[in-house]
Write a protein that holds these residues in place. Structure first.
Motif, PDB file in Angstrom:
ATOM      1  N   TYR A 310       0.866  -0.908   0.046  1.00 26.40           N
ATOM      2  CA  TYR A 310      -0.112  -0.104   0.036  1.00 26.40           C
ATOM      3  C   TYR A 310       0.913   1.258   0.264  1.00 26.40           C
ATOM      4  N   GLU A 311       0.334   2.415  -0.224  1.00 24.75           N
ATOM      5  CA  GLU A 311       0.902   3.619  -0.311  1.00 24.75           C
ATOM      6  C   GLU A 311      -0.043   4.553   0.001  1.00 24.75           C
ATOM      7  N   LEU A 312       0.564   5.487   0.971  1.00 23.73           N
ATOM      8  CA  LEU A 312      -0.176   6.592   1.445  1.00 23.73           C
ATOM      9  C   LEU A 312      -0.238   7.752   0.817  1.00 23.73           C
ATOM     10  N   MET A 313      -1.507   8.044   0.081  1.00 23.15           N
ATOM     11  CA  MET A 313      -1.492   8.990  -0.843  1.00 23.15           C
ATOM     12  C   MET A 313      -2.644   9.745  -0.501  1.00 23.15           C
ATOM     13  N   SER A 314      -2.481  11.242  -0.438  1.00 24.47           N
ATOM     14  CA  SER A 314      -3.524  11.982   0.080  1.00 24.47           C
ATOM     15  C   SER A 314      -3.206  13.505  -0.675  1.00 24.47           C
ATOM     16  N   GLY A 326       5.145  10.418   3.965  1.00 25.39           N
ATOM     17  CA  GLY A 326       5.954   9.366   4.329  1.00 25.39           C
ATOM     18  C   GLY A 326       5.345   8.803   5.917  1.00 25.39           C
ATOM     19  N   GLY A 327       5.465   7.598   6.013  1.00 24.16           N
ATOM     20  CA  GLY A 327       5.131   7.292   7.425  1.00 24.16           C
ATOM     21  C   GLY A 327       5.961   7.174   8.458  1.00 24.16           C
ATOM     22  N   THR A 328       5.474   7.611   9.679  1.00 27.43           N
ATOM     23  CA  THR A 328       6.404   7.588  10.875  1.00 27.43           C
ATOM     24  C   THR A 328       5.941   6.603  11.882  1.00 27.43           C
ATOM     25  N   SER A 329       4.711   6.151  11.883  1.00 27.10           N
ATOM     26  CA  SER A 329       4.209   5.510  13.189  1.00 27.10           C
ATOM     27  C   SER A 329       3.145   4.894  12.779  1.00 27.10           C
ATOM     28  N   LEU A 330       2.632   3.643  13.239  1.00 22.94           N
ATOM     29  CA  LEU A 330       1.470   2.900  13.100  1.00 22.94           C
ATOM     30  C   LEU A 330       1.225   2.050  14.270  1.00 22.94           C
ATOM     31  N   VAL A 355      -4.425   2.959  12.507  1.00 23.20           N
ATOM     32  CA  VAL A 355      -3.943   4.499  12.456  1.00 23.20           C
ATOM     33  C   VAL A 355      -2.589   4.710  12.040  1.00 23.20           C
ATOM     34  N   VAL A 356      -2.380   5.579  11.158  1.00 16.49           N
ATOM     35  CA  VAL A 356      -0.867   6.133  10.541  1.00 16.49           C
ATOM     36  C   VAL A 356      -0.522   7.468  10.904  1.00 16.49           C
ATOM     37  N   GLY A 357       0.502   7.681  11.554  1.00 14.08           N
ATOM     38  CA  GLY A 357       1.059   9.175  11.656  1.00 14.08           C
ATOM     39  C   GLY A 357       2.108   9.309  10.713  1.00 14.08           C
ATOM     40  N   GLY A 360       4.288  14.748   7.801  1.00 17.78           N
ATOM     41  CA  GLY A 360       3.500  16.069   7.489  1.00 17.78           C
ATOM     42  C   GLY A 360       2.837  16.486   8.674  1.00 17.78           C
ATOM     43  N   GLY A 361       2.593  15.583   9.761  1.00 14.43           N
ATOM     44  CA  GLY A 361       1.704  15.853  10.758  1.00 14.43           C
ATOM     45  C   GLY A 361       0.467  15.206  10.814  1.00 14.43           C
ATOM     46  N   THR A 362      -0.022  14.804   9.539  1.00 19.67           N
ATOM     47  CA  THR A 362      -1.531  14.438   9.506  1.00 19.67           C
ATOM     48  C   THR A 362      -1.438  12.983   9.961  1.00 19.67           C
ATOM     49  N   VAL A 363      -2.602  12.674  10.494  1.00 20.37           N
ATOM     50  CA  VAL A 363      -3.133  11.156  11.143  1.00 20.37           C
ATOM     51  C   VAL A 363      -4.216  10.775  10.348  1.00 20.37           C
TER      52      VAL A 363
END
Length: 549
Positions: A310-314, A326-330, A355-357, A360-363
């Motif tokens: 998967y890839e975090l796209m928003s 970029g993912g920092t925590s899960l 939940v992913v942090g 960029g600060g977005t959760v």
């Protein structure tokens, strides 16, 4: 040669007889001669009697319990016919009047916390936190003043900690967080067994060297020797510490793998894999998160390529263009990725929600949506060397931090509650279905790193600060101030990682530079209160109405 001795008189008579009868040529009868032995006088004979120890025997009798029969006879039963309806016509109006009032009083008693603080009043003497171990692979006490070589030449720090499934073995990862590009610094994996009598704090029981900094590690939930780790260059390792050659698997760097540092590794229970294997450890998959925005799912027994990706796209908040975060925590909801014995039904229902942090600060609230057919298609794309195609797992968004999110933790006691910490120095407690945080806390004036819920107390969680402390919060007593500030480093040095012990509840491990310290928590932080779970449920239900603290 033996020569028999014969008496002279007997021999002389025998000789004369032979001379006198010598003229006879017939048979001659020689008389018998007894020749006595000159070396043996007589044979001694002794009669000896032998007897074994007497075998004692004893006869005993056994008898069962005595029984006694008693005849019992009841009186003749009289069946009473209850007539339907109420004789007094005034009862129904009375019940209709007082029942709502009684129900309201019972509900108020159920919500009341009038007597719940009584046990907390006696806990002041039990809020102790004592340091019991200080572990490190670098011995700074034996520094040679005449040598210019540093004890820690690559300035490695403890980047991650993890307890194994028995609760006695502590693993520590050594790496670097201040490197953004290529580095020649190595990495190390160390483990200490704290269950032995004499623990060598400066010599780990297991030491594994890597050619790249090790950024994150986590033990298998059920297998005490299996551990997975991610490195700075995006490689995933799986070790079996019980084997002579501990390396069980290593990923390859391809177009479908990570190209940037792995920020978190998680073991996730998979019901489909559980149906294929009898061994419990084979029912888990490895989930990796990276700063390249990819979330990869691995079969740890075959790590040539990921099972799915998967890839975090928003959309970017300013440009509205679709970008990769970029993912920092899960963290998975209801701790479904970490335990198997809490119920297969719970894990089957929630094992894909997490939940992913991001940096960029977005959760984000995310969900896995793949099956065996999509996995087969993904494997075919890899075999055909096609272009990588990743799905977007994002299903919802929460109010952002003012900077990168460093940690995300879902409550193991309430599936709708999770908390985050970030570089803005705040800890935020969210409801799963509400974008704004329920509670916002500022335990320190500097940035925060890790955050975790206690595995034993529903309303206790901790946050690691950048000035060397851990803030222990107890929402049962206060929603504003921490119950205890633990001084870990003794100086303004970040606590990058800490870990509650899921089996030995009194232990807490926290990093302090290139060492890790183990603390023993008092009963105030380990023993749950009687109505604590209900208070957490009330927090989730009441705050979901939209009120923000």
């Amino acid at each position: 040669m033996f020569v028999p001795q014969v008496k002279k008189q007997e021999f002389k008579a025998f000789k004369e007889e032979i001379v006198l009868e010598g003229h006879n040529l017939g048979d001659f009868q020689c008389p018998s001669v007894d020749i006595e032995s000159s070396w043996r006088d007589e044979i001694e004979e002794v009669d000896v009697g032998m007897q074994t120890i007497r075998v004692e025997t004893k006869n005993s009798s056994a008898q069962s319990t005595y029984f006694k029969e008693i005849d019992v006879q009841t009186d003749d039963a009289v069946l009473m016919q209850i007539k339907s309806g109420v004789a007094d016509a005034s009862l129904n109006p009375f019940l209709g009047k007082v029942t709502p009032l009684m129900e309201e009083c019972l509900a108020a008693n159920d919500r009341s916390t009038a007597f719940e603080k009584s046990d907390a009043m006696t806990d002041d003497t039990q809020k102790t936190v004592d340091e019991v171990h200080s572990l490190s692979m670098f011995d700074h006490n034996f520094l040679d003043l005449n040598s210019t070589e540093k004890v820690n030449p690559h300035d490695l720090v403890c980047t991650s900690t993890s307890w194994n499934s028995t609760g006695y073995v502590l693993a520590v990862a050594y790496g670097r967080f201040d490197v953004s590009g290529w580095t020649e610094a190595p990495g190390h994996l160390c483990t200490w067994n704290l269950g032995v009598r004499n623990v060598n704090a400066k010599k780990p029981d297991v030491l594994i060297d890597l050619d790249n900094p090790l950024q994150c590690i986590t033990f298998h939930p059920t297998h005490p020797a299996l551990i997975a780790g991610g490195t700075l260059n995006g490689e995933l390792y799986v070790w079996d510490l019980s084997q002579e050659d501990p390396l069980r698997g290593k990923s390859r760097i391809t177009d479908f793998s990570h190209r940037e540092p792995i920020t978190q590794v998680v073991w996730q229970f998979n019901a489909a894999e559980a149906s294929k294997h009898s061994a419990k450890e084979n029912a888990f998959q490895v989930i990796t998160l990276s700063s390249d925005g990819r979330i990869l799912i691995w079969n740890w027994m075959k790590m040539d390529h990921p099972v799915f990706a998967y890839e975090l796209m928003s959309p970017h908040p300013k440009t509205k263009k679709l970008v990769v975060w970029g993912g920092t925590s899960l963290s998975f909801h209801s701790n479904t990725a970490l335990t198997e014995d809490q119920g297969a039904s719970l894990m089957s229902a929630n094992q894909g929600t997490f939940v992913v942090g991001t940096d960029g600060g977005t959760v984000y609230r995310c969900m896995f949506q793949h099956n065996s057919a999509s996995e087969a298609e993904f494997a075919k794309n890899i075999a055909d060397k096609g272009a990588p195609k990743f799905r977007n797992p994002i299903k919802g968004e929460y109010k952002s931090h003012a900077g990168p999110v460093h940690a995300v933790a879902c409550s193991p006691f309430q599936r709708n509650i999770f908390c985050t910490s970030g570089i803005d120095g705040t800890v935020r407690i969210y409801h799963l279905l509400q974008p704004a945080p329920l509670i916002l806390l500022e335990p320190s004036s500097v940035y925060l790193h890790g955050v975790q819920f206690s595995p034993f107390r529903p309303l206790v969680f901790a946050a690691a600060t950048g000035d060397g402390r851990i803030a222990m919060y107890d929402l049962y007593q206060s929603r504003v101030h921490p119950a205890r500030m633990i001084d870990v480093c003794g100086k303004a040095e970040p606590v990058y990682s800490f870990a509650f012990n899921g089996h030995l509840r009194e232990y807490l491990a926290a990093t302090a530079g290139d060492s890790v310290k183990v603390f023993e928590l008092g009963d105030s932080f380990t023993e749950a209160r009687g109505a604590e779970q209900r208070a957490l449920n009330h927090l989730a239900d009441a705050e979901f109405s939209g009120k923000e603290e």
